[in-house]
Design an enzyme around this catalytic site. Structure first.
Site, short mmCIF file in Angstrom:
data_model
loop_
_atom_site.label_atom_id
_atom_site.label_comp_id
_atom_site.label_asym_id
_atom_site.label_seq_id
_atom_site.Cartn_x
_atom_site.Cartn_y
_atom_site.Cartn_z
N ARG A 1 39.06 53.41 33.97
CA ARG A 1 38.60 53.94 35.26
C ARG A 1 39.77 54.33 36.16
NH1 ARG A 1 34.97 50.11 38.11
NH2 ARG A 1 36.77 48.80 37.78
N ILE A 2 40.84 53.50 36.14
CA ILE A 2 41.97 53.82 37.02
C ILE A 2 42.70 55.05 36.48
CG2 ILE A 2 44.19 53.00 37.94
CD1 ILE A 2 42.99 50.13 37.78
N ARG B 1 49.97 45.33 35.11
CA ARG B 1 50.43 43.94 35.16
C ARG B 1 51.91 43.95 34.80
NH1 ARG B 1 46.68 43.02 37.82
NH2 ARG B 1 45.03 41.46 37.52
N HIS C 1 52.38 43.92 44.80
CA HIS C 1 51.04 43.82 44.17
C HIS C 1 49.93 44.10 45.19
CE1 HIS C 1 48.79 41.87 40.55
NE2 HIS C 1 48.10 42.86 41.08
N GLU D 1 55.89 37.33 38.65
CA GLU D 1 55.47 37.33 40.05
C GLU D 1 55.36 35.94 40.64
OE1 GLU D 1 52.72 41.02 39.78
OE2 GLU D 1 51.93 39.79 41.39
N ALA E 1 48.39 47.36 45.18
CA ALA E 1 47.77 48.66 44.85
C ALA E 1 46.29 48.68 45.17
CB ALA E 1 48.02 49.01 43.39
C1 GLV Z 1 44.46 43.51 40.79
O1 GLV Z 1 45.55 43.46 40.30
C2 GLV Z 1 43.25 43.37 40.04
O2 GLV Z 1 43.28 43.08 38.83
O3 GLV Z 1 42.16 43.54 40.64
#
Ligand code: GLV
Length: 324
Positions: free
Chosen positions: A160-161, A242, A289, A271, A291
């Protein structure tokens, strides 16, 4: 009996309200700090909780399951769930749900595009230059960047992304290549993306490589020293997936030696630690992190996570169980 939920940090009110409207009692980590596993267990042992709404920073594994065996649902407030040992949970009949919000795919895609344009136009370096009082007037050769129009984007992962990144990139006049385990007809039809079989082919041809895969054993260090060397010297790497998908030490070396031109990272292998050398480089953009941190995404994630809990506690199967 009244049901009790533990939430490991602050989430938008909309999700809390959904749970409170059901009459559930809600406790949460009162501080904004990330819980160590020991602290989390301590909180969970305070009461007989029926479900936990947890974050991607919470390590949920057999130590937690052993400590509080009666908790049968962990609703992760994230799309990714690599922080949870889902196989171990399945063995114990513990349900794990994620929160794959459409708006979170949207936010991550928009952040990816923001990073790409910021790399191309050298926005962060230039901002730093001005803030340091170094701007002494217009020069023809100051901060020469590169156009995006006509460049080739290589998507590793076309879920989807990846699809949303393709949508925007097409609008910017890019050619789009992608690779994934399975072909995605929609990205081909709607955005003209061309499928390539291997990660290596994508790395060799693309001007911008963007990662959109989950972290699995098979994707850990998918980008490493040997395949970074396949990339074009002028290319960019963007990671909003990730951290451990990229061998951070190898990337640092590649950026130092200009094997690739620049990178933008929203996620890090260890992280919140960041390979110290990265902080000294001006050919990398680093975001913490965030986004998926749009208000639209965060609200929808809260609704989805709350609904997963409500469904479970009402005896229905939540829509987003990932370890059926
Ligand atoms: C963010 O990193 C997520 O997996 O929603």
């Amino acid at each position: 009996m009244t049901k009790s939920i533990f939430i490991t940090g602050k989430i938008p009110e909309i999700g809390i309200k959904m749970l409170k409207d059901k009459g559930y009692l809600i406790d949460s980590n009162p501080k904004e700090s990330i819980l160590t596993q020991r602290k989390l267990i301590k909180f969970l042992k305070n009461k007989d909780y029926d479900a936990v709404l947890c974050f991607l920073t919470d390590k949920i594994d057999r130590h937690v399951f052993d400590a509080v065996p009666s908790i049968k649902l962990y609703a992760n407030y994230a799309t990714g769930y690599d922080n949870i040992d889902v196989m171990e949970a399945k063995k114990r009949n513990i349900h794990i749900a994620n929160a794959p919000a459409d708006m979170s795919s949207e936010a991550v895609a928009e952040h990816t595009i923001a990073l790409m344009l910021a790399l191309a136009a050298r926005i962060v370096e230039a901002d730093e230059f001005v803030r340091q009082g170094k701007y002494k007037g217009w020069r023809a050769m100051n901060f020469i960047g590169t156009d995006i129009l006509g460049k080739t984007l290589g998507l590793i992962g076309a879920g989807r992304i990846g699809e949303r990144v393709a949508y925007y990139s097409k609008g910017l006049g890019m050619k789009i290549l992608y690779t994934d385990l399975v072909r995605n007809e929609r990205i081909e039809k709607e955005h003209g993306a061309v499928y390539l079989k291997s990660v290596e082919e994508i790395l060799k041809i693309s001007d911008v490589v963007s990662l959109h895969v989950p972290l699995l054993d098979s994707t850990k260090h998918l980008i490493n020293k040997s395949n970074l060397s396949l990339m074009k010297p002028a290319s960019f790497l963007i990671n909003t997936s990730r951290g451990a998908v990229v061998d951070e030490k190898d990337l640092l070396e590649a950026l130092q030696k200009k094997v690739i031109s620049a990178a933008a990272l929203d996620v890090f292998e260890f992280e919140p630690d960041i390979a110290p050398g990265l902080l000294r480089l001006d050919n990398v953009i680093l975001t913490p992190h965030i986004a998926s941190a749009s208000i639209e995404a965060r609200n929808q994630m809260a609704e989805i996570a709350a609904q997963n809990i409500i469904d479970f506690l009402e005896g229905k199967t939540p829509k987003n169980i990932v370890n059926k």
